[in-house]
Design a protein around this motif. Structure first.
Motif, short mmCIF file in Angstrom:
data_model
loop_
_atom_site.label_atom_id
_atom_site.label_comp_id
_atom_site.label_asym_id
_atom_site.label_seq_id
_atom_site.Cartn_x
_atom_site.Cartn_y
_atom_site.Cartn_z
N GLY A 1 66.82 68.78 51.53
CA GLY A 1 66.19 68.99 50.24
C GLY A 1 64.71 68.68 50.26
N MET A 2 64.35 67.58 50.89
CA MET A 2 62.94 67.22 50.96
C MET A 2 62.16 68.21 51.82
SD MET A 2 63.17 63.09 51.18
CE MET A 2 61.42 62.85 51.23
N SER A 3 62.77 68.72 52.88
CA SER A 3 62.12 69.73 53.71
C SER A 3 61.87 71.01 52.94
CB SER A 3 62.97 70.03 54.95
OG SER A 3 63.11 68.88 55.74
N VAL A 4 62.84 71.43 52.15
CA VAL A 4 62.68 72.64 51.34
C VAL A 4 61.57 72.45 50.31
CG1 VAL A 4 63.82 74.08 49.60
CG2 VAL A 4 65.04 73.45 51.69
N ILE A 5 61.53 71.30 49.67
CA ILE A 5 60.49 71.03 48.68
C ILE A 5 59.11 71.04 49.34
CG2 ILE A 5 59.53 69.26 47.16
CD1 ILE A 5 62.46 68.53 46.47
N ALA A 6 58.99 70.42 50.53
CA ALA A 6 57.71 70.40 51.23
C ALA A 6 57.28 71.80 51.62
CB ALA A 6 57.82 69.51 52.47
N TYR A 7 58.23 72.64 52.07
CA TYR A 7 57.91 74.01 52.45
C TYR A 7 57.43 74.81 51.25
CZ TYR A 7 58.57 78.79 54.07
OH TYR A 7 58.38 80.10 54.38
N VAL A 8 58.12 74.68 50.13
CA VAL A 8 57.74 75.43 48.92
C VAL A 8 56.36 74.99 48.43
CG1 VAL A 8 58.34 75.76 46.49
CG2 VAL A 8 60.11 75.94 48.23
N LEU A 9 56.11 73.68 48.44
CA LEU A 9 54.78 73.20 48.02
C LEU A 9 53.69 73.69 48.95
CD1 LEU A 9 55.56 69.54 46.91
CD2 LEU A 9 54.83 71.44 45.47
N GLU A 10 53.97 73.68 50.26
CA GLU A 10 52.98 74.14 51.22
C GLU A 10 52.67 75.62 51.00
OE1 GLU A 10 52.29 74.45 56.04
OE2 GLU A 10 54.25 73.88 55.25
N ARG A 11 53.70 76.42 50.77
CA ARG A 11 53.48 77.85 50.50
C ARG A 11 52.66 78.05 49.23
NH1 ARG A 11 54.69 81.80 54.13
NH2 ARG A 11 54.95 83.11 52.32
N ALA A 12 52.94 77.27 48.19
CA ALA A 12 52.20 77.41 46.94
C ALA A 12 50.74 77.04 47.13
CB ALA A 12 52.84 76.53 45.86
N VAL A 13 50.48 75.99 47.87
CA VAL A 13 49.09 75.57 48.10
C VAL A 13 48.36 76.61 48.93
CG1 VAL A 13 47.67 73.86 49.31
CG2 VAL A 13 49.52 73.10 47.83
N LEU A 14 48.99 77.11 49.99
CA LEU A 14 48.33 78.12 50.82
C LEU A 14 48.08 79.41 50.04
CD1 LEU A 14 50.17 77.63 54.22
CD2 LEU A 14 47.82 77.03 53.65
N ARG A 15 49.02 79.80 49.20
CA ARG A 15 48.84 81.00 48.38
C ARG A 15 47.68 80.80 47.40
NH1 ARG A 15 53.96 82.25 47.23
NH2 ARG A 15 54.09 80.56 45.73
N SER A 16 47.58 79.58 46.84
CA SER A 16 46.49 79.27 45.93
C SER A 16 45.14 79.31 46.64
CB SER A 16 46.72 77.91 45.29
OG SER A 16 45.63 77.53 44.51
N ILE A 17 45.10 78.78 47.83
CA ILE A 17 43.84 78.77 48.59
C ILE A 17 43.43 80.20 48.94
CG2 ILE A 17 42.83 78.14 50.83
CD1 ILE A 17 44.45 75.52 50.64
N ARG A 18 44.39 81.01 49.38
CA ARG A 18 44.08 82.39 49.74
C ARG A 18 43.59 83.18 48.53
NH1 ARG A 18 49.19 83.95 52.01
NH2 ARG A 18 49.50 82.13 53.28
N SER A 19 44.22 83.00 47.38
CA SER A 19 43.81 83.77 46.20
C SER A 19 42.45 83.31 45.69
CB SER A 19 44.86 83.65 45.09
OG SER A 19 44.91 82.32 44.59
N ASP A 20 42.11 82.05 45.85
CA ASP A 20 40.78 81.56 45.44
C ASP A 20 39.69 82.14 46.33
OD1 ASP A 20 41.78 80.13 43.34
OD2 ASP A 20 41.75 78.19 44.39
N LYS A 21 39.95 82.30 47.62
CA LYS A 21 38.95 82.83 48.53
C LYS A 21 38.68 84.30 48.27
CE LYS A 21 39.38 79.67 52.40
NZ LYS A 21 39.73 79.50 53.81
N THR A 22 39.71 85.05 47.91
CA THR A 22 39.52 86.48 47.70
C THR A 22 38.78 86.76 46.39
OG1 THR A 22 41.69 86.65 46.69
CG2 THR A 22 41.52 87.12 49.04
N LYS A 23 38.91 85.89 45.40
CA LYS A 23 38.24 86.08 44.11
C LYS A 23 36.75 85.73 44.19
CE LYS A 23 42.25 85.41 41.19
NZ LYS A 23 42.87 84.59 40.17
N SER A 24 36.35 84.87 45.12
CA SER A 24 34.96 84.41 45.19
C SER A 24 34.03 85.46 45.71
CB SER A 24 34.85 83.17 46.07
OG SER A 24 35.57 82.12 45.46
#
Length: 70
Positions: free
Chosen positions: A47-70
């Motif tokens: 369960g903790m591994s799944v939560i860490a994976y989902v959070l990591e994906r969300a953070v990476l997706r957020s970083i990628r979308s911020d770079k493309t908008k700039s």
């Protein structure tokens, strides 16, 4: 003052074998865990591994979308 033969533990028990504590072995623990404890440990780990994976994906997706908008 307590002598070196016995120390009070947090649970209020006395420990007469300080060598076991120095080696990292806790006399209060049992050597074998029950199968329920093993399953519980594995489920919590998964369960903790799944939560860490989902959070990591969300953070990476957020970083990628911020770079493309700039």
């Amino acid at each position: 003052t307590p002598d070196m033969e016995s120390w009070l533990l947090a649970a209020g028990d006395t420990l007469s074998d300080n060598i076991a504590m120095a080696n990292g072995a806790s006399p209060a623990k049992t050597a074998h865990r029950s199968i329920i404890r093993h399953i519980e440990h594995r489920l919590i780990s998964i369960g903790m591994s799944v939560i860490a994976y989902v959070l990591e994906r969300a953070v990476l997706r957020s970083i990628r979308s911020d770079k493309t908008k700039s």
